[in-house]
Design a protein around this motif. Sequence first.
Motif, short mmCIF file in Angstrom:
data_model
loop_
_atom_site.label_atom_id
_atom_site.label_comp_id
_atom_site.label_asym_id
_atom_site.label_seq_id
_atom_site.Cartn_x
_atom_site.Cartn_y
_atom_site.Cartn_z
N LEU A 176 8.63 19.44 26.61
CA LEU A 176 8.75 18.15 25.92
C LEU A 176 9.00 18.44 24.45
CD1 LEU A 176 8.44 15.13 26.63
CD2 LEU A 176 6.07 15.32 25.91
N GLY A 177 10.26 18.52 24.09
CA GLY A 177 10.60 18.77 22.70
C GLY A 177 10.25 20.17 22.25
N THR A 178 10.33 20.40 20.96
CA THR A 178 10.14 21.75 20.42
C THR A 178 8.97 21.81 19.46
OG1 THR A 178 11.69 21.21 18.65
CG2 THR A 178 12.59 22.31 20.58
N ARG A 179 8.28 20.70 19.29
CA ARG A 179 7.16 20.70 18.36
C ARG A 179 5.84 20.73 19.13
NH1 ARG A 179 11.19 17.81 15.98
NH2 ARG A 179 10.75 15.99 17.22
N THR A 180 4.78 21.11 18.42
CA THR A 180 3.46 21.17 19.02
C THR A 180 2.84 19.78 18.97
OG1 THR A 180 3.25 23.42 18.18
CG2 THR A 180 1.24 22.33 18.95
N LEU A 181 2.57 19.21 20.13
CA LEU A 181 2.02 17.84 20.18
C LEU A 181 0.51 17.89 20.34
CD1 LEU A 181 4.68 16.34 22.63
CD2 LEU A 181 4.65 16.19 20.14
N ARG A 182 -0.19 16.94 19.73
CA ARG A 182 -1.63 16.82 19.92
C ARG A 182 -1.94 16.58 21.38
NH1 ARG A 182 -4.72 12.86 18.53
NH2 ARG A 182 -2.96 11.46 18.51
N ALA A 212 -2.38 13.05 22.67
CA ALA A 212 -1.23 12.16 22.65
C ALA A 212 -0.20 12.50 23.73
CB ALA A 212 -0.57 12.20 21.28
N ILE A 241 2.98 10.14 25.29
CA ILE A 241 4.33 10.53 24.87
C ILE A 241 5.17 10.93 26.07
CG2 ILE A 241 5.61 12.29 23.58
CD1 ILE A 241 3.31 12.25 21.53
#
Lengths: 246, 246
Positions: free
Chosen positions: B221-227, B230, B234
């Motif tokens: 899920l995307g390339t950023r680190t998600l909390r 959340a 998301i």
Amino acid sequence: VPARFYVPDLNPGDPLVALPDEEAHHLAKVLRLGAGAEVRVFDGRGGEWRAEVIETGSRGARVRLGAVVAPAAESRVGVTLAVALLKGDRFDAVVRDAVMLGVRAIRPFVSAHTDVTKGAARARSASGRWARVAVSSSKQCGRAVVPAVHEVTPVEDVMAAAGREGLVLVEPAASAAVMGLADVAAAPPPASATLFVGPEGGWHADELAVAAREGCRMVRLGTRTLRADAVPVIALAALLAAWGEL
Amino acid sequence: VPARFYVPDLNPGDPLVALPDEEAHHLAKVLRLGAGAEVRVFDGRGGEWRAEVIETGSRGARVRLGAVVAPAAESRVGVTLAVALLKGDRFDAVVRDAVMLGVRAIRPFVSAHTDVTKGAARARSASGRWARVAVSSSKQCGRAVVPAVHEVTPVEDVMAAAGREGLVLVEPAASAAVMGLADVAAAPPPASATLFVGPEGGWHADELAVAAREGCRMVRLGTRTLRADAVPVIALAALLAAWGEL
């Protein structure tokens, strides 16, 4: 990934880079890192480097830059989140999650049905708190960009600036020329867009008239009633997914 | 929209319909509605009716059914959220938001890196609390369906049941045959799918091996680190958007 620190005025040509006070405190006192530790530093504008801690102490923390690092990819669509101010620290969570989802800027606004007075809005806007929340979220999510959190303004001003880039979220019940998210997704992704999320109390008819006049498009998000707190995150995730950015 | 009440054993042929105790309390004591008030009742299986309150009192609340109402549309893709148990009331929020986003069922699981003991998991599972949260969320978001919140089970059991319908969210770093959300969206929407969201501590290699053996697909899920908190919201919003359901 080593700990990441934000140095807004970073000059990659400097032999040693000094961390801002807050970042030096985080490095030395919270994470208890010292000379020799490997870290990363980023400039908030997309640049990120490996770095070695050279000294920590009364004069702050200084690091020596190493190789350039490829940061987390930024979204190709530059999304601005224009969002009604929420009371208390609920807005902190909006800033944090919007940064994590990759917005390029956040524009808090007040509108007819926003449950925050203009005076309180100005005071919170000026406190610098949201900028700190944005920095903290960028550090954690791996972005080397720190999105700007602009001052609180009346929603009409933001709508006028957004024009045809504006996507105004409305209730399923709203009539007028309302498009679904699938309609947005069917068009090629734009270079930039401003997503408007209204207050819990909804939009005033005059505001929707301004939006329409300025060329903003009305978009509905599904057919169920969503909790106001959760709408920014859901809408951003859905839009980015529709544009192939998640 | 008038207040909505949940009557799981509703029989539309009955001349008068008695509300369950909790719902009667909500109607008469919290909302202070009485004889003559217009409300709605739904059966949790997709049926919803207009209704008039006939009496409230020591014998509970009874209503007379009116016309059938078209409830909020259900997603065409039957999505099950399989999610690692979180500590404390953070899991309540996951249930609430997943119901609001339209999942058909929720399967809490424990795994190697889940930060909740099996005993605590069983106790919370048995308390009925999550079922009440699901009812409350259905009432608020306008769904006439109350999704089942299943008992806590080991993640491997859920993976085996999901098979090729399983979509296991993994970190961007994970190697193996990882697909992006865009790859999922490019295929025709399935009739049903089970979305696996792991614990904050991540997946154990053995669990990913089980997932692969059972035919689950690995999705990033995307390339950023998600909390971690959340991620369920998301991921659900992004998936539903990708399938044209938001």
